[in-house]
Design an enzyme around this catalytic site. Structure first.
Site, PDB file in Angstrom:
ATOM      1  N   GLU A  32       0.820  -1.209   0.000  1.00 57.18           N
ATOM      2  CA  GLU A  32       0.000   0.000   0.000  1.00 57.18           C
ATOM      3  C   GLU A  32       0.856   1.262   0.000  1.00 57.18           C
ATOM      4  OE1 GLU A  32      -2.968   0.217  -0.688  1.00 57.18           O
ATOM      5  OE2 GLU A  32      -3.725  -1.801  -0.397  1.00 57.18           O
ATOM      6  N   TYR A 115      -6.301   6.805   3.713  1.00 58.59           N
ATOM      7  CA  TYR A 115      -6.479   5.745   2.725  1.00 58.59           C
ATOM      8  C   TYR A 115      -5.760   4.466   3.147  1.00 58.59           C
ATOM      9  CZ  TYR A 115      -5.464   2.494  -0.848  1.00 58.59           C
ATOM     10  OH  TYR A 115      -5.307   1.305  -1.479  1.00 58.59           O
ATOM     11  N   ASP A 133      -9.939   5.852  -2.407  1.00 60.82           N
ATOM     12  CA  ASP A 133      -8.738   6.203  -3.152  1.00 60.82           C
ATOM     13  C   ASP A 133      -9.155   6.872  -4.458  1.00 60.82           C
ATOM     14  OD1 ASP A 133      -9.646   4.042  -4.697  1.00 60.82           O
ATOM     15  OD2 ASP A 133      -7.617   3.715  -5.430  1.00 60.82           O
TER      16      ASP A 133
END
Length: 333
Positions: A32, A115, A133
């Site tokens: 991520e 996020y 996102d």
DNA sequence: TAGCCGTGGGC
DNA sequence: TGCCCAAGGCT
């Protein structure tokens, strides 16, 4: 709508290693962070090397932060590597070396914002989180709001919409988050969406409205001649150089000219070595071929000394210069 | 909140 | 050829 998108995801999702059920929460977190503003194809090889070398947060925490910055390579935004290293140190210290599972704990880690905290809680821990996102925002804008693009900046209305659309059952909510994100990445793309392949084209408010153009002009980021460009080039030198990089090397036009690789592409493979010899011949400092190559790239930007000073100050302020062993470039020549 | 922070592939 | 854009975060 939910069933159609989730079914589409079941048959069209990319086979990405961080989606493997056996992938650790650490692997998900690393992915991520690397995927923040960086395309999947460029992340893949770096992610694999990273996890082989540092299979858990404690392993990374035991390495110097400069090693993280170098392993980051050319993914861009190298401060992410520094923050990931700091996050690993914090997890080793306060979370028993484990990636925490709650949104708030994740959010407290450096480099982890709203996020990433939601994404890791959802994808690594199966929690019901509102993931928002750029892909999800774009799909919502088109499918629900009927606009070509989401607002320039994330707003409260978008978050409320995402909350309203999120399935109540945790397992289904995780699939929904991943599916909408994937739909935005593969079909409902920013530039030229593949509406003919979209599982919910019949329900799309934007298509129904005739595909109206964006109501605002996304402002591009300047690049040529900017501090960002120079900063990137200096970072490349720092990554290539070991400890003890000489400040003078960054400022010397003589070294620049002599280190410059031959413009002939046929001789390009030789440029590093010849550049190295040239830099050594300039009497500045012994260096390695990769350093000479990156120095040459920096010099071709023709940065003013004042710009170089400003960029170096920024790299010191951010800790990137020190991490890579280039902290000495702060000293007078 | 708007501006800053890297990089390279694709259109 | 340039320009756009990519699973954002931080100040």
């Amino acid at each position: 709508m939910h069933e159609e998108i989730i079914n589409w995801f079941a048959s069209h999702a990319r086979d990405l290693p961080w989606r493997d059920p056996d992938c650790s929460a650490w692997g998900v977190l690393v992915s991520e962070v690397m995927l923040q503003q960086t395309p999947v194809t460029r992340v893949l090889p770096v992610w694999k090397d990273w996890l082989l070398r540092w299979p858990d947060p404690a392993a990374l925490a035991q390495s110097p932060s400069g090693e993280a910055v170098r392993a980051w390579g050319r993914l861009g935004y190298p401060r992410r590597a520094l923050r990931l290293h700091a996050a690993a140190a914090l997890m080793a210290l306060e979370h028993d070396g484990e990636v925490p599972g709650s949104y708030n704990e994740l959010l407290s880690l450096p480099g982890v914002g709203s996020y990433t905290a939601a994404a890791v809680a959802a994808f690594a821990f199966g929690r019901r989180e509102t993931v928002v996102d750029t892909n999800i925002r774009r799909v919502h804008a088109r499918l629900i709001a009927g606009t070509a693009l989401p607002a320039p900046a994330l707003n409260a209305a978008e978050i409320r919409l995402a909350e309203q659309l999120l399935p109540a059952e945790p397992g289904q909510s995780v699939r929904w988050n991943a599916a909408v994100m994937e739909l935005g990445a593969l079909i409902c793309t920013a530039r030229s969406p593949k509406c003919g392949q979209c599982p919910v084209r019949e329900k799309c408010a934007w298509l129904a409205a005739g595909g109206p153009a964006p109501t605002y002009q996304p402002k591009g980021q300047a690049w040529a001649g900017t501090d960002r460009q120079v900063r990137g080039a200096v970072m490349a030198v720092l990554r290539a150089a070991g400890p003890g990089l000489q400040r003078g090397l960054l400022f010397s036009p003589a070294a620049a000219l002599s280190a410059a690789p031959a413009p002939d592409p046929a001789q390009a493979h030789d440029s590093g070595a010849s550049g190295s010899r040239a830099v050594e011949a300039s009497g500045l400092t012994p260096t390695e071929p990769p350093v000479a190559t990156e120095l040459a790239r920096l010099y071709r930007l023709n940065a003013e000394e004042s710009q170089l000073e400003r960029v170096i100050t920024g790299l010191l302020r951010d800790g990137l210069a020190q991490a890579t062993g280039g902290g000495g470039i702060a000293l007078p020549a």
